[in-house]
Design an enzyme around this catalytic site. Sequence first.
Site, mmCIF file in Angstrom:
data_model
loop_
_atom_site.group_PDB
_atom_site.id
_atom_site.type_symbol
_atom_site.label_atom_id
_atom_site.label_comp_id
_atom_site.label_asym_id
_atom_site.label_seq_id
_atom_site.Cartn_x
_atom_site.Cartn_y
_atom_site.Cartn_z
ATOM 1 N N ASP A 94 39.018 43.666 34.389
ATOM 2 C CA ASP A 94 38.972 44.157 35.945
ATOM 3 C C ASP A 94 37.687 44.448 36.373
ATOM 4 O OD1 ASP A 94 40.395 44.916 38.208
ATOM 5 O OD2 ASP A 94 41.596 46.479 37.038
ATOM 6 N N GLU A 132 38.449 40.195 40.062
ATOM 7 C CA GLU A 132 37.635 40.772 40.773
ATOM 8 C C GLU A 132 37.813 40.759 42.416
ATOM 9 O OE1 GLU A 132 36.946 37.650 41.957
ATOM 10 O OE2 GLU A 132 34.673 37.695 41.786
ATOM 11 N N TRP A 133 39.047 40.635 42.539
ATOM 12 C CA TRP A 133 39.913 40.696 43.962
ATOM 13 C C TRP A 133 39.428 39.705 44.872
ATOM 14 C CZ3 TRP A 133 37.547 45.783 42.505
ATOM 15 C CH2 TRP A 133 38.195 46.194 41.641
ATOM 16 N N GLY A 134 38.890 38.369 44.486
ATOM 17 C CA GLY A 134 38.330 37.466 45.647
ATOM 18 C C GLY A 134 37.050 37.620 45.625
ATOM 19 N N ASP A 182 45.424 43.721 45.462
ATOM 20 C CA ASP A 182 46.405 44.266 44.373
ATOM 21 C C ASP A 182 47.894 43.694 45.524
ATOM 22 O OD1 ASP A 182 44.873 45.283 42.743
ATOM 23 O OD2 ASP A 182 45.480 47.295 42.707
#
Length: 408
Positions: free
Chosen positions: A156, A193-195, A215
């Site tokens: 994460d 890393e959410w893009g 998320d």
Amino acid sequence: MWLSFLFLAIAATGAVLANNNGVGLKPPMGWNTWCSLGRCGRDYCDAKELMAIADAMATNGMKEAGYEYINMDDCWGDHRDDKGNIVPDKDRFPDGLVPVVKYVNSKGFKFGLYTDAGLYTCSSGGRKYKIPGSYGHYEQDANTYASWGIEYVKMDWCNTKINGTELDPHKQYQEMSDALNKTGKPIFFNSCEWGVDNPWEWMHQYANSWRTGPDHHDDWKTTSKIIEVNADLGDYAGTGKGWNDPDFLMTGGEGCDPPVDSVHCPGMTDTEYRTEFTLWCLMSAPLLVVTDVRNMTSIMKEVLLNKDLIEINQDTTGPGGKRIGFDKTCGENACQIWAKNITNGEKAIALYNADSVSHNITLDFSLFGWKVVSMQNLWKNENLNATNSYTVEVESHGVQAYRAASVG
Ligand SMILES: *[C@@H]1O[C@H](CO)[C@@H](O)[C@H](O)[C@H]1NC(C)=O
Ligand SMILES: *[C@@H]1O[C@H](CO)[C@@H](O)[C@H](O)[C@H]1NC(C)=O
Ligand SMILES: *[C@@H]1O[C@H](CO)[C@@H](O)[C@H](O)[C@H]1NC(C)=O
Ligand SMILES: *[C@@H]1O[C@H](CO)[C@@H](O)[C@H](O)[C@H]1NC(C)=O
Ligand SMILES: *[C@@H]1O[C@H](CO)[C@@H](O)[C@H](O)[C@H]1NC(C)=O
Ligand SMILES: *[C@@H]1O[C@H](CO)[C@@H](O)[C@H](O)[C@H]1NC(C)=O
């Protein structure tokens, strides 16, 4: 002359540019603790629950359908000992992780865990104290995971500002990837890393899958947003590259607050869960379930055990599927056509209605250079043939999905 040399050099290194660890040749399928025992994001897990999930998945049809991993999210770590080794929470795992890993393995599943690239994990498993991330301990942690028999690691991206400077995801994911490689064990590596910095363009060098956006929650607002984020990314997914990860499947719902054991509180309709699963399958996304599979509801069984759609998800003939067009008669973005090239020149096709009212969606076969088409409906027991085009009514937020072949 130098140009062709350059081309050859790129072609030659192209193969080793992918994270060449021998795993993740198909989108991973499994289960994760993120919503376990109630509300999503509560991030609780314990040994008893994980073993019960393994028991359930071995017998409820999931193992047979191809679900392979049982993964923990941010719920297991506790502190580092005086040698700097990460230690699991002893209330949740009184005998450590190894007996749980062995039990899960004995049921035919692989075991995965979570860490963070920064100083601390994201939610600390709902505890009042912070749980260490892997920063400064990548090799030590990779060796620990390998020694425990871990076969899937998610890393994460929280608490990544160190002494006032934000870490660089390229560098951190490369370092953990190298550390996992050095263990000599083939460990599936998922980046989260959410893009940030378009990971679909570069993360394949280091990871087997990469989160492409925010998320996923158990509500249509996030599901439809994530579908949109991933609509054009299909070409980045495939064997020898890796997988775009739109995040967990919410199928069946959890969302109870306060958490209630074995009760499902769906945040979406059955139609919306079918749409979620259809598009996740078409885009070759990881199929990681987070709802409580110890007591599957009828919609969970219908959706999560749809063998025809799973076959399309696991088909690696071509890259991942994507949105290839619209039926503009119902507005700009409302009626969408998604497709994935699969085996034998066939295609998986989804007609998706993103609008809040029903629409008739027309698929014009000239889009594929096809004329007479044989179509198998992937949600109903129905086969049909059509010439030139096919029109079907699709309810709001719904899909009609087909496996199709040109037959003349
Ligand atoms: C480590 O990386 C090398 C070079 O890409 C690769 O050949 C090897 O299979 C990798 N080993 C593991 C265990 O990931
Ligand atoms: C932050 O800087 C201080 C002073 O240079 C150093 O002692 C400390 O180790 C640094 N922290 C991290 C996490 O690198
Ligand atoms: C499973 O779910 C049903 C319906 O919600 C409920 O009646 C039943 O008690 C549950 N069983 C277990 C073992 O939790
Ligand atoms: C399927 O393959 C054809 C022929 O190579 C290509 O033109 C088309 O873009 C592909 N479609 C998808 C959805 O990848
Ligand atoms: C779809 O077409 C059928 C047949 O023409 C028609 O009966 C139906 O009302 C149409 N549905 C919508 C949502 O327009
Ligand atoms: C569709 O056409 C193919 C090829 O002509 C034929 O084999 C098949 O039985 C037809 N299917 C239906 C549902 O009519």
